[in-house]
Structures are given as C-alpha cells and as structure tokens.
Write a protein that holds these residues in place. Structure first.
Motif, PDB file in Angstrom:
ATOM      1  N   ASP A 199       0.827  -1.210   0.000  1.00  0.00           N
ATOM      2  CA  ASP A 199       0.000   0.000   0.000  1.00  0.00           C
ATOM      3  C   ASP A 199       0.857   1.255   0.000  1.00  0.00           C
ATOM      4  O   ASP A 199       0.595   2.206  -0.742  1.00  0.00           O
ATOM      5  N   ALA A 200       1.891   1.262   0.817  1.00  0.00           N
ATOM      6  CA  ALA A 200       2.777   2.423   0.874  1.00  0.00           C
ATOM      7  C   ALA A 200       3.537   2.584  -0.432  1.00  0.00           C
ATOM      8  O   ALA A 200       3.760   3.709  -0.901  1.00  0.00           O
ATOM      9  N   LYS A 201       3.934   1.478  -1.049  1.00  0.00           N
ATOM     10  CA  LYS A 201       4.651   1.560  -2.318  1.00  0.00           C
ATOM     11  C   LYS A 201       3.752   2.113  -3.419  1.00  0.00           C
ATOM     12  O   LYS A 201       4.165   2.955  -4.217  1.00  0.00           O
ATOM     13  N   TRP A 202       2.506   1.644  -3.475  1.00  0.00           N
ATOM     14  CA  TRP A 202       1.582   2.150  -4.495  1.00  0.00           C
ATOM     15  C   TRP A 202       1.285   3.625  -4.276  1.00  0.00           C
ATOM     16  O   TRP A 202       1.189   4.405  -5.230  1.00  0.00           O
TER      17      TRP A 202
ATOM     18  N   LEU B 194       4.431  10.014  -6.955  1.00  0.00           N
ATOM     19  CA  LEU B 194       5.594  10.315  -7.786  1.00  0.00           C
ATOM     20  C   LEU B 194       5.202  10.504  -9.251  1.00  0.00           C
ATOM     21  O   LEU B 194       5.671  11.434  -9.914  1.00  0.00           O
ATOM     22  N   THR B 195       4.315   9.650  -9.748  1.00  0.00           N
ATOM     23  CA  THR B 195       3.881   9.741 -11.140  1.00  0.00           C
ATOM     24  C   THR B 195       3.129  11.042 -11.409  1.00  0.00           C
ATOM     25  O   THR B 195       3.391  11.724 -12.408  1.00  0.00           O
ATOM     26  N   VAL B 196       2.228  11.397 -10.522  1.00  0.00           N
ATOM     27  CA  VAL B 196       1.452  12.630 -10.715  1.00  0.00           C
ATOM     28  C   VAL B 196       2.373  13.846 -10.662  1.00  0.00           C
ATOM     29  O   VAL B 196       2.307  14.731 -11.523  1.00  0.00           O
ATOM     30  N   ARG B 197       3.252  13.887  -9.659  1.00  0.00           N
ATOM     31  CA  ARG B 197       4.140  15.040  -9.529  1.00  0.00           C
ATOM     32  C   ARG B 197       5.078  15.181 -10.719  1.00  0.00           C
ATOM     33  O   ARG B 197       5.227  16.272 -11.275  1.00  0.00           O
ATOM     34  N   ARG B 198       5.712  14.083 -11.129  1.00  0.00           N
ATOM     35  CA  ARG B 198       6.663  14.184 -12.240  1.00  0.00           C
ATOM     36  C   ARG B 198       5.970  14.501 -13.552  1.00  0.00           C
ATOM     37  O   ARG B 198       6.505  15.238 -14.381  1.00  0.00           O
ATOM     38  N   THR B 199       4.771  13.973 -13.756  1.00  0.00           N
ATOM     39  CA  THR B 199       4.041  14.273 -14.988  1.00  0.00           C
ATOM     40  C   THR B 199       3.639  15.741 -15.040  1.00  0.00           C
ATOM     41  O   THR B 199       3.810  16.403 -16.063  1.00  0.00           O
TER      42      THR B 199
ATOM     43  N   GLY C  88       7.226  16.538 -22.588  1.00  0.00           N
ATOM     44  CA  GLY C  88       7.489  16.686 -21.160  1.00  0.00           C
ATOM     45  C   GLY C  88       6.699  15.690 -20.326  1.00  0.00           C
ATOM     46  O   GLY C  88       7.228  15.102 -19.377  1.00  0.00           O
ATOM     47  N   ALA C  89       5.438  15.474 -20.681  1.00  0.00           N
ATOM     48  CA  ALA C  89       4.623  14.500 -19.955  1.00  0.00           C
ATOM     49  C   ALA C  89       5.171  13.091 -20.132  1.00  0.00           C
ATOM     50  O   ALA C  89       5.220  12.303 -19.183  1.00  0.00           O
ATOM     51  N   GLY C  90       5.619  12.773 -21.329  1.00  0.00           N
ATOM     52  CA  GLY C  90       6.199  11.455 -21.574  1.00  0.00           C
ATOM     53  C   GLY C  90       7.475  11.228 -20.786  1.00  0.00           C
ATOM     54  O   GLY C  90       7.706  10.136 -20.252  1.00  0.00           O
ATOM     55  N   ILE C  91       8.293  12.244 -20.698  1.00  0.00           N
ATOM     56  CA  ILE C  91       9.519  12.133 -19.904  1.00  0.00           C
ATOM     57  C   ILE C  91       9.178  11.949 -18.431  1.00  0.00           C
ATOM     58  O   ILE C  91       9.794  11.136 -17.740  1.00  0.00           O
ATOM     59  N   GLY C  92       8.176  12.669 -17.945  1.00  0.00           N
ATOM     60  CA  GLY C  92       7.774  12.519 -16.549  1.00  0.00           C
ATOM     61  C   GLY C  92       7.218  11.149 -16.242  1.00  0.00           C
ATOM     62  O   GLY C  92       7.558  10.533 -15.228  1.00  0.00           O
ATOM     63  N   ILE C  93       6.380  10.624 -17.122  1.00  0.00           N
ATOM     64  CA  ILE C  93       5.810   9.294 -16.914  1.00  0.00           C
ATOM     65  C   ILE C  93       6.899   8.229 -17.000  1.00  0.00           C
ATOM     66  O   ILE C  93       6.925   7.289 -16.199  1.00  0.00           O
ATOM     67  N   GLY C  94       7.800   8.381 -17.945  1.00  0.00           N
ATOM     68  CA  GLY C  94       8.876   7.398 -18.087  1.00  0.00           C
ATOM     69  C   GLY C  94       9.807   7.371 -16.892  1.00  0.00           C
ATOM     70  O   GLY C  94      10.204   6.297 -16.422  1.00  0.00           O
TER      71      GLY C  94
ATOM     72  N   ALA D 127       9.032   8.300 -13.849  1.00  0.00           N
ATOM     73  CA  ALA D 127       8.270   7.765 -12.713  1.00  0.00           C
ATOM     74  C   ALA D 127       8.140   6.248 -12.820  1.00  0.00           C
ATOM     75  O   ALA D 127       8.224   5.538 -11.811  1.00  0.00           O
ATOM     76  N   TYR D 128       7.955   5.745 -14.025  1.00  0.00           N
ATOM     77  CA  TYR D 128       7.865   4.298 -14.227  1.00  0.00           C
ATOM     78  C   TYR D 128       9.174   3.614 -13.825  1.00  0.00           C
ATOM     79  O   TYR D 128       9.171   2.573 -13.174  1.00  0.00           O
TER      80      TYR D 128
END
Length: 100
Positions: free
Chosen positions: A15-18, A24-29, A57-63, A65-66
């Motif tokens: 749960d904490a990891k998710w 992290l994904t929302v912030r970086r995107t 920029g959104a793609g770089i953020g999602i990548g 974060a992934y």
C-alpha cells in the motif's frame, strides 16, 4: 478483545509503495508538462509544436516515474551487463598474403 494487527515491514508494504508511486507519477508528470509548456512558450510559435513539447514533457515525466517505481517494486528493468561481466572472445584473422 483488542485485535493484534501486525504492521508489515516496509519491504513488503504494498500500500505504501503504491501510494508513493502514484504520488511520484502525478508530480513528475505535472512538473515536466509545465516545464514543456514553458519551454514551448519560449521556443515555438505554432500551437502544434507547443502541444508537442507539452506531450514530450509529460512522456519524460511518466517514463522517469515508471523507472523509479519499478525500482521500488524491485521489478526487472533492462540492465546491460558491465563490460567486465561480458565474456571476451578471441578472434584470429589470417591475412590473405601471409604464408608460413
């Protein structure tokens, strides 16, 4: 009676990891999309290229974060072996003009 709930160690607390990964994904995107929008506003005149810079920029953020989330979940990512781990092959080439 009070129930005895055991708290899992951080290594197994999914749960904490998710939560951390979603955050992290929302912030970086968002941040990288804003950086792309600002860069597109400064560098480009056409709305199409401005939208393209936002999408980049959104793609770089999602990548990014992934990649970070796969490390948190200890997933497999593409890791190239270091040159010291790659077996070396010896290739012997004989010149056409040489005769023994």
């Amino acid at each position: 009676m009070a129930e005895n709930k055991q708290i899992p160690p951080p290594k197994y607390d999914l749960d904490a990891k998710w939560d951390a990964c979603l955050d992290l994904t929302v912030r970086r995107t968002v941040y990288s999309s804003l950086a792309g929008a600002f860069g597109g506003l400064l560098l480009f005149r056409s709305p199409v290229t401005r939208w393209a810079s936002i999408a980049l920029g959104a793609g770089i953020g999602i990548g990014s974060a992934y990649t970070e989330c796969s490390h948190k979940f200890e997933g497999s990512t593409t890791r190239l072996p270091s040159p010291s781990e790659v077996p070396q092959k010896t290739i012997i080439v004989e010149a056409e003009g040489e005769q023994n």
